[in-house]
Each structure stands twice: as structure tokens, then as C-alpha cells.
Design a protein around this motif. Structure first.
Motif, PDB file in Angstrom:
ATOM      1  N   ASP A 185     -72.563 106.169 -72.506  1.00 24.28           N
ATOM      2  CA  ASP A 185     -73.121 105.494 -73.685  1.00 24.28           C
ATOM      3  C   ASP A 185     -74.456 106.117 -74.101  1.00 24.28           C
ATOM      4  O   ASP A 185     -74.739 106.266 -75.294  1.00 24.28           O
ATOM      5  CB  ASP A 185     -73.322 103.997 -73.399  1.00 24.28           C
ATOM      6  CG  ASP A 185     -72.012 103.232 -73.321  1.00 24.28           C
ATOM      7  OD1 ASP A 185     -70.981 103.766 -73.787  1.00 24.28           O
ATOM      8  OD2 ASP A 185     -72.019 102.106 -72.789  1.00 24.28           O
ATOM      9  N   HIS A 189     -75.124 107.860 -77.648  1.00 19.81           N
ATOM     10  CA  HIS A 189     -76.228 107.408 -78.495  1.00 19.81           C
ATOM     11  C   HIS A 189     -77.112 108.584 -78.902  1.00 19.81           C
ATOM     12  O   HIS A 189     -77.505 108.706 -80.078  1.00 19.81           O
ATOM     13  CB  HIS A 189     -77.050 106.367 -77.742  1.00 19.81           C
ATOM     14  CG  HIS A 189     -78.185 105.803 -78.526  1.00 19.81           C
ATOM     15  ND1 HIS A 189     -78.006 105.005 -79.641  1.00 19.81           N
ATOM     16  CD2 HIS A 189     -79.541 105.927 -78.372  1.00 19.81           C
ATOM     17  CE1 HIS A 189     -79.175 104.666 -80.129  1.00 19.81           C
ATOM     18  NE2 HIS A 189     -80.124 105.206 -79.391  1.00 19.81           N
ATOM     19  N   ARG A 192     -75.383 110.563 -81.553  1.00 18.07           N
ATOM     20  CA  ARG A 192     -75.408 109.905 -82.862  1.00 18.07           C
ATOM     21  C   ARG A 192     -76.758 110.117 -83.556  1.00 18.07           C
ATOM     22  O   ARG A 192     -76.822 110.385 -84.752  1.00 18.07           O
ATOM     23  CB  ARG A 192     -75.135 108.401 -82.706  1.00 18.07           C
ATOM     24  CG  ARG A 192     -73.673 108.050 -82.476  1.00 18.07           C
ATOM     25  CD  ARG A 192     -73.435 106.573 -82.670  1.00 18.07           C
ATOM     26  NE  ARG A 192     -74.150 105.762 -81.695  1.00 18.07           N
ATOM     27  CZ  ARG A 192     -73.673 105.401 -80.520  1.00 18.07           C
ATOM     28  NH1 ARG A 192     -72.458 105.805 -80.152  1.00 18.07           N
ATOM     29  NH2 ARG A 192     -74.383 104.649 -79.701  1.00 18.07           N
TER      30      ARG A 192
END
Length: 204
Positions: A185, A189, A192
């Protein structure tokens, strides 16, 4: 098969002539066959072994592919094929191998390996780079921080990379062993968000 000792499980499989060789007079399985069997039983162990064998020249991809082909329809052969696809001679440590496995498990894009980056403070080689996102991956084995001077150099290095517009994400042994989902994750992140260089390119 379970042998007489508690907690020990023995897996048996046939051996082709190409799967063995003589080593100081003893017959042993080839590196390719050993990596195949490890990968069928434990994909993480198999990937670590495959990366090391490729990096040190003990294994070439064509031999691994042939060994896996001979194991067609055996239990775990899909894991062995996945190891063959992931393994790289550019991976320099077991931690880097396991980080790549976490990334692949999460179906995230794999980074380029061992890339040199120019900064105002000089050139630095990073463990992984998503160039299109301007995100750097560092597999952080703590042994490189042998003293305070090494820690200061590493902090200065990261500062130079960040000033050059890159986002740096650091992954440790604890991250991949204890928190693989959270680690994936974190990486997702970072991808992104991207680095400052990526954001600048998008606005031009």
C-alpha cells in the motif's frame, strides 16, 4: 511424504539425466533443478536463490526454463514459472528479491533495477526506479549503517535525490516479512503521488 522426524516433510520427484551433475565425485542436482524445486515449494526462497544464482553466473535463464519444462504438471510448477519471470541478475540482495515479490503480489509495476541518477550532489545508484513516476525504491538492509558517518552519508544522499525531484520510499526486512500488505500500500501510494519531477513534466 512425512519422514520419521517430527516436522520434516520429504517431497519426492523424478530426476532426468539433465537434472544432475557430479560435484567432487558426488551426484547432486543442478542449480537449475534446485532452484526449480525450491520455487515449487516456497516461492520466496526460490526467488532469492534464483536471483543469487543469476547474479553470480551459476545459472542462465535457458537452463532454468528447461528444468521447469521438465517439471510440467508437477505441484508448484506455476510458482517456479513465476520465479523464472521475476528473477534478475541485477538483484543484489535477498531483501531486494523479497521486495520485488511483494510488488508483484500486489500487481504493481516492477521498477527498473540498479539505475544511476544524476543530482546536484553527484551520481547515485538506486535499487529501483519508476522513471515515469519519478519514484525511487531503496531496499534498506540495516548493515549499511555501520556507523554514524554512514548514516549521515545516506541522509545526504536522500536529500540530494529529493532535491532532484524524486520521491524516495524505503523498505526494510520488517516491512516485507511482517507487513507485506501495508508495504504494498505504501508503494502504491508513492506511485500515485509521484515525485516533483513527474508533476513538473505533467504541467509542461
Amino acid at each position: 511424504n512425512t519422514c520419521g522426524k517430527v516436522g520434516i516433510r520429504v517431497h519426492s520427484a523424478g530426476l532426468a539425466a539433465d537434472d544432475t551433475r557430479l560435484w567432487f565425485g558426488a551426484r547432486v542436482t543442478t542449480v537449475a533443478r534446485t532452484v526449480t524445486d525450491l520455487s515449487r515449494a516456497d516461492i520466496a526462497a526460490g526467488l532469492v536463490a534464483a536471483d543469487f544464482a543469476l547474479r553470480t553466473g551459476l545459472l542462465v535463464p535457458i537452463d532454468l526454463a528447461a528444468a521447469i519444462d521438465r517439471a510440467e504438471n508437477w505441484p508448484g510448477v506455476k510458482s517456479a514459472r513465476r520465479v523464472a519471470a521475476l528473477a534478475s541478475p541485477l538483484v543484489e540482495s535477498p531483501l531486494e528479491s523479497l521486495v520485488r515479490l511483494v510488488i508483484d503480489d500486489a500487481k504493481l509495476p516492477l521498477p527498473q533495477l540498479q539505475v544511476w541518477i544524476e543530482t546536484a550532489g553527484g551520481w547515485y545508484r538506486v535499487d529501483g526506479l519508476w522513471a515515469e513516476r519519478a519514484v525511487i525504491l531503496e531496499a534498506d538492509g540495516m548493515s549499511k549503517y555501520a556507523d554514524a558517518a554512514a548514516l549521515i552519508r545516506e541522509k545526504r544522499r536522500q536529500e540530494d535525490l529529493e532535491r532532484a525531484g524524486y520521491r524516495v520510499i524505503r523498505i526494510t526486512w520488517a516491512d516485507v516479512r511482517r507487513h507485506p500488505t501495508e508495504t504494498a500500500d505504501r508503494i502504491a501510494h508513492a506511485l500515485r503521488l509521484g515525485g516533483a519531477t513527474h508533476r513538473l513534466m505533467r504541467t509542461v
